[in-house]
Design a protein around this motif. Structure first.
Motif, PDB file in Angstrom:
ATOM      1  N   GLY A  74       1.191  -1.335  -0.072  1.00 32.13           N
ATOM      2  CA  GLY A  74      -0.518  -0.042  -0.381  1.00 32.13           C
ATOM      3  C   GLY A  74       0.639   1.173   0.243  1.00 32.13           C
ATOM      4  N   ALA A 121      -9.388   3.837  -3.913  1.00 34.23           N
ATOM      5  CA  ALA A 121     -10.380   5.023  -3.444  1.00 34.23           C
ATOM      6  C   ALA A 121     -11.733   5.432  -2.816  1.00 34.23           C
ATOM      7  CB  ALA A 121      -9.326   6.421  -3.792  1.00 34.23           C
ATOM      8  N   PRO A 179     -15.305  -0.351  -3.228  1.00 35.96           N
ATOM      9  CA  PRO A 179     -14.463  -1.105  -1.693  1.00 35.96           C
ATOM     10  C   PRO A 179     -14.042  -1.991  -2.087  1.00 35.96           C
ATOM     11  CG  PRO A 179     -16.682  -1.628  -2.076  1.00 35.96           C
ATOM     12  CD  PRO A 179     -16.239   0.143  -2.729  1.00 35.96           C
ATOM     13  N   ARG A 225      -7.492  -6.106  -0.948  1.00 41.00           N
ATOM     14  CA  ARG A 225      -7.450  -6.252   0.356  1.00 41.00           C
ATOM     15  C   ARG A 225      -6.017  -5.784   1.274  1.00 41.00           C
ATOM     16  NH1 ARG A 225      -8.598  -4.865   4.367  1.00 41.00           N
ATOM     17  NH2 ARG A 225      -9.320  -5.432   6.237  1.00 41.00           N
ATOM     18  N   ASN A 234      -6.280  -1.796   1.060  1.00 41.19           N
ATOM     19  CA  ASN A 234      -7.876  -1.421   1.921  1.00 41.19           C
ATOM     20  C   ASN A 234      -7.407  -1.774   3.283  1.00 41.19           C
ATOM     21  OD1 ASN A 234      -9.993  -2.268   3.341  1.00 41.19           O
ATOM     22  ND2 ASN A 234     -10.287  -0.931   1.394  1.00 41.19           N
ATOM     23  N   PRO A 235      -6.957  -0.286   4.393  1.00 42.16           N
ATOM     24  CA  PRO A 235      -7.761   1.039   3.445  1.00 42.16           C
ATOM     25  C   PRO A 235      -6.472   1.701   2.830  1.00 42.16           C
ATOM     26  CG  PRO A 235      -6.793   0.787   5.628  1.00 42.16           C
ATOM     27  CD  PRO A 235      -7.188  -0.718   5.780  1.00 42.16           C
ATOM     28  N   LEU A 236      -6.495   2.080   1.951  1.00 40.90           N
ATOM     29  CA  LEU A 236      -5.354   3.186   1.398  1.00 40.90           C
ATOM     30  C   LEU A 236      -4.928   3.819   1.777  1.00 40.90           C
ATOM     31  CD1 LEU A 236      -4.542   2.638  -1.912  1.00 40.90           C
ATOM     32  CD2 LEU A 236      -5.826   4.198  -2.537  1.00 40.90           C
ATOM     33  N   ARG A 288      -3.749   7.302   2.188  1.00 45.18           N
ATOM     34  CA  ARG A 288      -4.463   8.855   2.319  1.00 45.18           C
ATOM     35  C   ARG A 288      -2.727   9.813   1.248  1.00 45.18           C
ATOM     36  NH1 ARG A 288      -8.345   8.271   0.329  1.00 45.18           N
ATOM     37  NH2 ARG A 288      -9.786   6.967   1.441  1.00 45.18           N
TER      38      ARG A 288
END
Length: 267
Positions: A48, A173, A176, A185, A188-190, A192
């Motif tokens: 990520g 972004a 889901p 997966r 997520n979460p990406l 920022r």
């Protein structure tokens, strides 16, 4: 564990991000970028966090592929065969990662339910929809590159490849993950921070590549890329309930196709 050790220097983190991005988006060896500890455990690789460099890697891929096309044209190879050979080189360089995603998503569209579509997309075999999608995508890209002057084709390939990898940041972004595992997966979460850095670098790269033709090239190319991203995103949400790695690959190829086709209208 997706975060670096506290003692890790900024340079080491930067090299690890680049290695992670290169290992995902290309088939180039990346061991020389890593420390022995980093090479020993891929669990330390920050998938990520590395997204900031994906558009830059895309721009480099496109520039190299464009250089291959330009050299072939200098060698008096006809435009269409030269474009086909350049795209073949791109598939070797990237391992056909995004093309595989396009084929899987196209096959998945034939499923009657969300669960069946996701099941089809996990099947390693390719179906008729996948073959048609791959053939048409290669036809569009090769014919578009062949229709452009060699110098413009280099620019078009670099810009389209950069924006295609920038799309890989936008979809996670906005949607889901459709599955609880896999590439989707892991994004997520990406994060920022890397997301905004990556999008900013994509914009700067496109403007820098366009040079004096900034307004003529940059704004239409970005608009086309956003449209491609939106279309794939809407299809993914409706058919799958979110994004998968295959959806990201399909979005990248679709973006390249539309941006390169757009260049033929500009030039």
């Amino acid at each position: 564990m997706n975060t670096p050790a506290p003692a890790e220097s900024f340079g080491a983190r930067l090299r690890l991000d680049l290695a992670c991005g290169l290992s995902l988006l290309t088939r180039l060896p990346v061991g020389w970028l890593l420390s022995p500890a980093q090479r020993a455990s891929t669990a330390l690789w920050p998938m990520g966090r590395s997204i900031w460099c994906w558009p830059l890697i895309g721009a480099a891929i496109g520039a190299v592929v464009g250089a291959v096309f330009w050299l072939l044209r200098l060698s008096h190879v006809a435009a269409l065969p030269a474009a086909g050979l350049a795209l073949a080189f791109q598939c070797v360089l990237t391992g056909g990662l995004h093309e595989d995603g396009l084929a899987d998503m196209a096959d998945g569209c034939g499923g009657a339910t969300r669960e069946r579509r996701l099941e089809i997309m996990r099947d390693s075999r390719i179906g008729s929809y996948g073959v048609m999608a791959l053939g048409l995508s290669l036809l569009v890209r090769a014919s578009a590159v062949a229709a452009l002057p060699a110098g413009v084709a280099v620019l078009a390939l670099a810009v389209s490849a950069c924006l295609a990898r920038a799309v890989l940041l936008v979809l996670p972004a906005c949607l889901p993950p459709a599955r609880p595992d896999g590439l989707a997966r892991s994004l997520n979460p990406l994060p920022r921070g890397p997301l905004w850095v990556g999008l900013a670098l994509a914009g700067v790269s496109v403007v820098a590549l366009a040079g004096e033709m900034t307004v003529l090239v940059s704004l239409p190319a970005v608009a086309i890329a956003l449209a491609a991203c939106g279309l794939v995103g809407m299809a993914a949400r409706r058919l799958l309930g979110g994004y998968t790695g295959d959806v990201l690959g399909a979005a990248a190829v679709f973006t390249e196709c539309l941006v390169l086709a757009g260049f033929t209208a500009l030039f």
